[in-house]
Design an enzyme around this catalytic site. Structure first.
Site, short mmCIF file in Angstrom:
data_model
loop_
_atom_site.label_atom_id
_atom_site.label_comp_id
_atom_site.label_asym_id
_atom_site.label_seq_id
_atom_site.Cartn_x
_atom_site.Cartn_y
_atom_site.Cartn_z
N CYS A 235 1.02 -1.48 -0.13
CA CYS A 235 0.03 -0.01 0.13
C CYS A 235 1.20 1.01 0.42
O CYS A 235 2.11 1.36 0.24
CB CYS A 235 -1.00 -0.21 1.55
N HIS B 116 15.29 -13.29 11.97
CA HIS B 116 15.64 -13.10 13.07
C HIS B 116 14.03 -13.32 13.46
O HIS B 116 13.55 -13.57 15.43
CB HIS B 116 16.23 -11.68 13.78
#
Length: 142
Positions: A64, A97
């Protein structure tokens, strides 16, 4: 690999470019929008997040204008970890991570080439597990 992609009107042109680029590499499930006409971003964020939750796809891409709206919406879903990424290194860390399974791209702030680089980094980085798994396991609300 199966990937769901979705965007609102602000991300539509970038989505078209990425679908064309990725069709050569992965199976793409386009969840809309399908034009530049004004639309509501939650519809497409929910569609991509639902595809992750159901196991229809492994990873997702949302686009977006700022990436904020689609990320906020997608992250309401259980087991969805959507990361806003504007640099490839952030995408690598989000996967390695945080085990992010959706990348959110800010169409108004990155070029098509940068988006391709971010998506490539996202798709080609594996979750490291180990100490990171312990942290990811604490994300959900108990």
């Amino acid at each position: 690999m199966k990937i769901a992609i979705g965007s609102d009107h602000a991300g539509y042109e970038l989505k078209i470019q990425l679908v064309e680029y990725l069709n050569k590499k992965v199976s793409i499930y386009d969840k809309g929008t399908f034009s530049n006409d004004s639309t509501d971003y939650p519809e497409f964020a929910h569609a991509v997040a639902n595809a992750i939750e159901s196991g229809e796809v492994e990873l997702g891409i949302l686009i977006c204008g700022s990436a904020n709206g689609v990320a906020m919406t997608a992250n309401k879903h259980d087991h969805v970890r959507c990361a806003i990424c504007w640099e490839k290194e952030i995408a690598e860390l989000a996967r390695a991570h945080n085990d992010a399974n959706i990348v959110a791209l800010p169409a108004r702030f990155i070029s098509v080439q940068k988006a391709k680089d971010i998506v490539d980094a996202f798709l080609n980085t594996d979750f490291e597990g180990g100490r990171h798994q312990r942290r990811v396991s604490k994300i959900g609300i108990v």
